[in-house]
Design a protein around this motif. Structure first.
Motif, short mmCIF file in Angstrom:
data_model
loop_
_atom_site.label_atom_id
_atom_site.label_comp_id
_atom_site.label_asym_id
_atom_site.label_seq_id
_atom_site.Cartn_x
_atom_site.Cartn_y
_atom_site.Cartn_z
N LEU A 112 92.59 -14.57 -55.50
CA LEU A 112 91.22 -15.77 -55.57
C LEU A 112 91.13 -16.06 -54.43
CD1 LEU A 112 93.95 -18.87 -56.89
CD2 LEU A 112 91.98 -17.40 -58.03
N ILE A 113 91.28 -15.41 -52.93
CA ILE A 113 90.59 -15.01 -51.59
C ILE A 113 91.05 -13.61 -51.43
CG2 ILE A 113 90.69 -16.51 -49.62
CD1 ILE A 113 91.48 -18.69 -51.10
N ARG A 169 91.82 -15.31 -45.92
CA ARG A 169 92.65 -16.48 -45.83
C ARG A 169 93.62 -17.22 -44.58
NH1 ARG A 169 96.31 -11.85 -49.51
NH2 ARG A 169 94.49 -12.27 -51.34
N ILE A 170 93.23 -15.49 -43.72
CA ILE A 170 92.97 -16.21 -42.23
C ILE A 170 92.35 -16.69 -41.88
CG2 ILE A 170 93.12 -14.15 -39.67
CD1 ILE A 170 95.76 -14.03 -42.24
N ILE A 171 90.79 -17.01 -42.20
CA ILE A 171 89.70 -17.94 -41.32
C ILE A 171 90.01 -18.86 -41.93
CG2 ILE A 171 87.21 -18.34 -41.82
CD1 ILE A 171 86.61 -15.44 -42.10
N TYR A 205 99.75 -13.86 -36.76
CA TYR A 205 100.88 -13.54 -37.00
C TYR A 205 100.33 -12.55 -38.41
CZ TYR A 205 105.34 -12.36 -39.38
OH TYR A 205 106.35 -10.85 -40.11
N ALA A 206 99.64 -13.09 -40.04
CA ALA A 206 100.28 -12.59 -40.68
C ALA A 206 98.61 -11.50 -40.69
CB ALA A 206 99.73 -13.94 -41.52
N ALA A 207 97.47 -11.84 -40.18
CA ALA A 207 97.02 -11.08 -39.48
C ALA A 207 96.77 -9.96 -38.85
CB ALA A 207 95.57 -11.69 -38.60
N PHE A 208 97.85 -10.15 -38.65
CA PHE A 208 98.66 -8.90 -37.59
C PHE A 208 99.67 -7.85 -38.79
CE2 PHE A 208 102.63 -6.87 -35.62
CZ PHE A 208 101.85 -5.71 -34.96
#
Length: 599
Positions: free
Chosen positions: A105-106, A111-113, A155-158
């Protein structure tokens, strides 16, 4: 401003009270003074004429009842409901991200933003609510949720989406940690500091690339610990320092298990030494320079830093008793007793801190005793430690250290009876009474107990209420050890020297029983004599008890078991000793039944 009438009334009333006090003081001194006629105080102005007069009385206002802040309902309503709500929102955000990821969906960047926006919104809302009445705690909850959301997003972005490199994620998490620490000082919110610290320690774990980079890793941890110690100057949260020590130990443990090898020994030693120095420097500065109040968390830091250093060094040598570990154990004991001495001399009020350092030194010394020395030297070493620790604790009035000496006394007692049952001669080795290894080692332990008894009696006034019987107990233990050792010497003489070759087996047994009876009777006589001349009631009581035991042995055992010759000797010797004791009681009864020395 007050009116003229109000000021006149106040001055007149003040003069009247001063004259009354002067008359009362003169009466107390026995002087008579003519009572001076004081002007009658004008009547206080009415409430309508002078609304600000000092003697206007108003009906006390009835205080509105308010709920106790310590009640269970208040704690649940103001704290736990909000905290659970924040956790629920974080779970909801995580599930939303997972759902959007599964159903596309995204996008990942979106999601990170969204996570960063949520975190920033929570922080902004918390900042805004800090200025509102009765909403400060609620604002702190929102700020804590914002810090957590930012950690999760970075953490999710990396790690999950690989949108940013490791160095950028690290900078972002350091910024979040710094923000959380700063807000915790500003809001005086421990929960924010704890969340920021937890996130700070999780940062290297979450951003790990699987490569060995000890300088980068422990340099970052060192900065985090220094920041935590600096935070202590603004907000006295000692539990936060304990948390940072635990986090440091866990990070090192993980690195050691994953990357440590022998070529990195000196690097690892330097790392653990730096952290040991850092935390103990904090304790020393807090006591000597700032004279901060002692807390139980400080004791945890002292014990924890020493345990971290010792166990880490021990693990570097695969938990083996090598000479480096033996020397290191002794060095650590010297360092701890040096810190105790410095605290005691430069900050006498910090009694508990000095005692804790001394206790750690005592523990390390005991460990070193078992690690370094051979089996036969352990008991004399423990005895020496018992005497030294007991003397220091009595000399400087440190009861907690004295409890350590009592523990050592129990260890010496166990080692003593272990030595009694574990005595064997080597092949072709002859038994020499008194001049043998067991007797000399055990005699050294007995001498240590005598010395400790002497110290306890001389410093009796420093003993606490629950220690008043300590001198008596030590004296009784000493006599029991002495009699046991002498009895074993007699037994082993007949066991190893084989007098049966000259006397025959039966005669040898009779001679042994006779010798034991004579030994006990002589020892009882010595105890009673010492009790008479030193006016020690406990010594006389022990001597009489031992004499009774000897009499029972002679009449019940020797009378039926011994041959006539040995039976005659046994009774004659016992009778002569009892007559001698009776003579002493009659001759020195003015000493015996006078005032005994305090036990």
């Amino acid at each position: 401003m007050r009116s003229d009438q109000e000021r006149d009334h106040c001055i007149a009333e003040l003069i009247r009270k001063v004259e009354t006090l002067e008359n009362e003081v003169a009466a107390l001194k026995g002087q008579t003074t003519a009572p001076q006629k004081s002007q009658p105080a004008p009547s206080p102005p009415s409430r309508q004429d002078s609304p600000r007069g000092i003697y206007i009385s108003e009906a006390p206002r009835k205080k509105e009842p308010h709920p106790s802040s310590d009640s269970l309902e208040s704690a649940i309503g103001t704290k736990w409901i909000g905290r659970i709500g924040i956790v629920a929102i974080l779970f909801g955000v995580a599930f939303f991200l997972k759902y959007s990821f599964d159903n596309k969906l995204i996008g990942e960047t979106g999601r990170i933003i969204l996570g960063l926006i949520w975190g920033a919104a929570f922080l902004s809302a918390g900042e805004y609510l800090q200025k509102k009445k009765n909403l400060k705690l609620y604002g702190q909850l929102l700020s804590g949720g914002g810090v957590g959301a930012l950690y999760l997003s970075l953490y999710a972005a990396f790690a999950l989406y690989h949108l940013i490199p490791a160095w950028l994620a690290a900078i972002g998490m350091i910024a979040v940690t710094t923000t959380g620490m700063t807000l915790s000082v500003r809001y005086n919110a421990f929960s924010l500091a704890a969340i920021a610290l937890l996130g700070g320690f999780l940062t290297p774990v979450m951003l790990s690339t699987g490569q060995n980079q000890p300088f980068t890793l422990f340099g970052y941890i060192l900065l985090l610990d220094i920041g935590t110690l600096a935070l202590y100057r603004f907000r006295r949260w000692p539990s936060l320092i304990v948390m940072s020590l635990i986090g440091t130990a866990l990070i090192y443990t993980g690195w050691h298990a994953e990357f440590y090898d022998k070529p990195q020994h000196w690097l690892a030693l330097g790392i653990i030494s730096v952290f040991f120095i850092l935390y103990n420097l904090h304790i020393v500065i807090s006591r000597v320079a700032r004279a901060d109040e002692e807390t139980s968390f400080d004791q945890t830091i002292i014990f924890g830093s020493a345990a971290f250093l010792f166990l880490s060094f021990f693990a570097q040598y695969n938990w083996s008793y090598t000479w480096p570990t033996k020397i290191f154990t002794l060095l650590l004991a010297f360092v701890e007793i040096g810190l105790a001495s410095m605290i005691r001399n430069r900050a006498p009020a910090a009694y508990l801190t000095a005692a804790v350092y001394a206790t750690v030194s005592f523990i390390m010394t005991v460990v070193a005793t078992f690690v370094i020395l051979e089996e036969s030297w352990i008991m004399p070493a423990l005895t020496a430690q018992m005497v030294i620790l007991g003397f220091i604790s009595l000399r400087y009035d440190m009861p907690k250290m004295r409890y350590g000496s009592y523990i050592l006394a129990a260890l010496v007692l166990l080692r003593f009876y272990y030595a009694m049952g574990d005595f064997y001669l080597e092949p072709f080795q002859s038994f020499v009474p008194v001049l043998n290894g067991r007797f000399l080692v055990c005699a050294a332990a007995i001498a240590g107990f005598y010395i400790y008894f002497y110290f306890l009696r001389n410093y009796r006034q420093k003993l606490k209420s629950n220690e008043t019987n300590a001198p008596t107990i030590i004296f009784v233990v000493t006599q029991a050890l002495s009699l046991t050792l002498l009895s074993y010497e007699v037994h082993d003489f007949f066991r190893f020297r084989a007098p049966g070759r000259y006397l025959g087996w039966g005669a040898s047994q009779y001679a042994y029983q006779l010798s034991l009876s004579v030994l006990w009777a002589l020892y009882a006589a010595v105890l009673i004599a010492a009790g008479i001349f030193r006016r020690l009631r406990i010594a006389r009581a022990l001597g009489i008890i031992l004499l009774c035991v000897t009499v029972i042995k002679v009449f019940l055992m020797d009378l039926s078991a011994l041959q006539t010759f040995y039976r005659i000797l046994s009774f004659i010797v016992l009778g002569l000793l009892m007559l001698l004791i009776a003579y002493c009681y009659n001759r020195f009864k003015h000493i015996i039944f006078g005032e005994d020395k305090n036990e």
